[in-house]
Each structure stands twice: as structure tokens, then as C-alpha cells.
Design a protein around this motif. Structure first.
Motif, PDB file in Angstrom:
ATOM      1  N   THR A  34     -10.405  -8.366 -36.745  1.00  0.00           N
ATOM      2  CA  THR A  34     -10.138  -7.244 -37.629  1.00  0.00           C
ATOM      3  C   THR A  34      -8.687  -6.815 -37.465  1.00  0.00           C
ATOM      4  O   THR A  34      -8.261  -6.433 -36.387  1.00  0.00           O
ATOM      5  N   ARG A  35      -7.926  -6.898 -38.544  1.00  0.00           N
ATOM      6  CA  ARG A  35      -6.524  -6.503 -38.520  1.00  0.00           C
ATOM      7  C   ARG A  35      -6.425  -5.079 -39.051  1.00  0.00           C
ATOM      8  O   ARG A  35      -6.947  -4.750 -40.111  1.00  0.00           O
ATOM      9  N   ILE A  36      -5.754  -4.249 -38.307  1.00  0.00           N
ATOM     10  CA  ILE A  36      -5.546  -2.866 -38.736  1.00  0.00           C
ATOM     11  C   ILE A  36      -4.329  -2.852 -39.651  1.00  0.00           C
ATOM     12  O   ILE A  36      -3.243  -3.250 -39.245  1.00  0.00           O
ATOM     13  N   PRO A  37      -4.507  -2.412 -40.907  1.00  0.00           N
ATOM     14  CA  PRO A  37      -3.361  -2.399 -41.824  1.00  0.00           C
ATOM     15  C   PRO A  37      -2.320  -1.369 -41.404  1.00  0.00           C
ATOM     16  O   PRO A  37      -2.629  -0.354 -40.796  1.00  0.00           O
ATOM     17  N   MET A  38      -1.081  -1.661 -41.750  1.00  0.00           N
ATOM     18  CA  MET A  38       0.021  -0.748 -41.463  1.00  0.00           C
ATOM     19  C   MET A  38      -0.062   0.450 -42.417  1.00  0.00           C
ATOM     20  O   MET A  38      -0.628   0.345 -43.508  1.00  0.00           O
ATOM     21  N   PRO A  39       0.524   1.594 -42.046  1.00  0.00           N
ATOM     22  CA  PRO A  39       0.456   2.785 -42.900  1.00  0.00           C
ATOM     23  C   PRO A  39       0.967   2.552 -44.323  1.00  0.00           C
ATOM     24  O   PRO A  39       0.404   3.077 -45.277  1.00  0.00           O
ATOM     25  N   ASP A  40       2.032   1.752 -44.483  1.00  0.00           N
ATOM     26  CA  ASP A  40       2.563   1.493 -45.832  1.00  0.00           C
ATOM     27  C   ASP A  40       1.574   0.715 -46.701  1.00  0.00           C
ATOM     28  O   ASP A  40       1.650   0.772 -47.922  1.00  0.00           O
ATOM     29  N   GLU A  41       0.666  -0.027 -46.082  1.00  0.00           N
ATOM     30  CA  GLU A  41      -0.358  -0.754 -46.828  1.00  0.00           C
ATOM     31  C   GLU A  41      -1.493   0.175 -47.241  1.00  0.00           C
ATOM     32  O   GLU A  41      -2.203  -0.088 -48.200  1.00  0.00           O
ATOM     33  N   VAL A  42      -1.684   1.239 -46.495  1.00  0.00           N
ATOM     34  CA  VAL A  42      -2.798   2.162 -46.712  1.00  0.00           C
ATOM     35  C   VAL A  42      -2.392   3.336 -47.605  1.00  0.00           C
ATOM     36  O   VAL A  42      -3.161   3.771 -48.460  1.00  0.00           O
ATOM     37  N   PHE A  43      -1.181   3.845 -47.408  1.00  0.00           N
ATOM     38  CA  PHE A  43      -0.680   5.004 -48.152  1.00  0.00           C
ATOM     39  C   PHE A  43       0.579   4.591 -48.908  1.00  0.00           C
ATOM     40  O   PHE A  43       1.670   4.587 -48.354  1.00  0.00           O
ATOM     41  N   ASP A  44       0.426   4.225 -50.168  1.00  0.00           N
ATOM     42  CA  ASP A  44       1.543   3.759 -50.987  1.00  0.00           C
ATOM     43  C   ASP A  44       2.125   4.947 -51.754  1.00  0.00           C
ATOM     44  O   ASP A  44       1.475   5.498 -52.639  1.00  0.00           O
ATOM     45  N   LEU A  45       3.342   5.343 -51.399  1.00  0.00           N
ATOM     46  CA  LEU A  45       4.005   6.497 -52.010  1.00  0.00           C
ATOM     47  C   LEU A  45       4.930   6.052 -53.136  1.00  0.00           C
ATOM     48  O   LEU A  45       5.782   5.189 -52.941  1.00  0.00           O
ATOM     49  N   ARG A  46       4.733   6.654 -54.309  1.00  0.00           N
ATOM     50  CA  ARG A  46       5.615   6.460 -55.454  1.00  0.00           C
ATOM     51  C   ARG A  46       6.163   7.835 -55.851  1.00  0.00           C
ATOM     52  O   ARG A  46       5.464   8.840 -55.708  1.00  0.00           O
TER      53      ARG A  46
END
Length: 183
Positions: free
Chosen positions: A26-38
Motif C-alpha cells: 500500500t503506497r501512501i499518496p503524497m499531499p499534492d496527489e490527494v489535495f489538488d489546488l487550483r
């Protein structure tokens, strides 16, 4: 009877090896993969922050903090919609966002904070698995609306933690209500 106990022990050991193997994969996704800010800007000069939030994760409403890049000690007031109430294991009863979240900083709030070139946007969230991400800080260029990782803040971490809980987050007025603010 001892053969049944041996089989039982074998099954327990086999399950333990399977569980360890599954967890290791199980790979824990990085914050940028989880919370994409536009980021966008409307014709009135308001800056609109829009997060796309991955499934099985959530963003804390009260952990959204916007500051001028030149002075991280003074939060910029942002409007957010109400979140969903969650009994969070880390923060207790709190509002969170699933799927997406938006925050708006008015042109007046940006000007009052002296935010002319760039702002810092800090936010935090967790995964339903019980993994909480550390606060993420992004820098937003107010001319190009480009979002980048904020530079490391040498010496400003104390000021961030001091204002972290006090970030002004405001709900927009409900339909038919007037927005009344003291001068």
C-alpha cells in the motif's frame, strides 16, 4: 487435537504474512496527489481557491489559512461554505470537506493584508485510513495564478503556529440574508 491446533497456528501465521505483504504494497499518496489546488480570479478581483479532494480523504475547514507572502503573521479573511461535521480522532468535532472545497479571498481583504504579488495558502487534511498529512503551504502568484510549493520559512514557523487556530474563516450569507460586517 494437536493436529487441529497446528493447522490453526499455521492459518494464523499465514494470515499474518499476507497482512504484512498487503500493507507493504500500500503506497501512501503524497499531499499534492490527494489535495489538488487550483486558483482563479473573478472579474471583481476575488481570488478563488478550489481543491479537488481524492476519495477516502478529507480537508479540514478550519485549517485553511491564507496569508500575504510578505507577512505570514497576518491571516487574510476567506469565505468558505460549511463543511460536513466529523468526529475526528485528532481534532474532535470539526468541519471537513469531501470531494471538493472552495475558499474565496476578496480583493479588499487581499489589499488590506498588502497581498499584491503573492499569497501563501496553508491547508491540512487526512485520509480515512487514519493517516493525517502535515500542513501543506503553497505559494500563489497573484499575477499568473501559478501554484508552487512555498519556500521554506526560516524563522516564521512560530508565527504560523500562533495564527493557525485563529485563521478567519467565514461562511457566505445564506440566500436572502445580508452580509453585515462591522467597520
Amino acid at each position: 487435537m494437536s493436529q487441529a491446533v497446528a493447522r490453526y497456528c499455521f492459518l494464523i501465521v499465514a494470515f499474518a504474512f499476507w497482512a504484512v505483504g498487503a500493507a507493504a504494497q500500500t503506497r501512501i499518496p503524497m499531499p499534492d496527489e490527494v489535495f489538488d489546488l487550483r486558483v482563479m480570479r473573478d472579474p471583481d478581483g476575488r481570488v478563488l481557491l478550489d481543491w479537488s479532494i481524492a476519495p477516502e480523504t478529507y480537508l479540514y475547514r478550519d485549517k485553511i489559512l491564507v496569508t500575504s507572502s510578505s507577512d505570514d503573521r497576518k491571516p487574510i479573511e476567506v469565505e468558505t461554505s460549511p463543511g460536513k461535521l466529523k468526529d475526528d480522532p485528532t481534532f474532535g468535532q470539526t468541519e471537513v470537506y469531501y470531494g471538493s472545497a472552495q475558499a474565496t479571498a476578496s480583493a479588499d481583504a487581499l489589499a488590506a493584508a498588502g497581498a499584491t504579488d503573492a499569497i501563501h495558502v496553508t491547508y491540512q487534511g487526512c485520509a480515512e485510513l487514519g493517516i493525517c498529512y502535515p500542513p501543506v503551504t503553497k505559494s500563489v502568484d497573484l499575477t499568473t495564478l501559478t501554484v508552487t510549493d512555498a519556500e521554506a520559512r526560516s524563522g516564521n514557523s512560530a508565527s504560523l503556529s500562533a495564527t493557525w487556530e485563529a485563521a478567519p474563516v467565514k461562511s457566505p450569507p445564506a440566500a436572502g440574508e445580508q452580509d453585515v460586517r462591522p467597520e
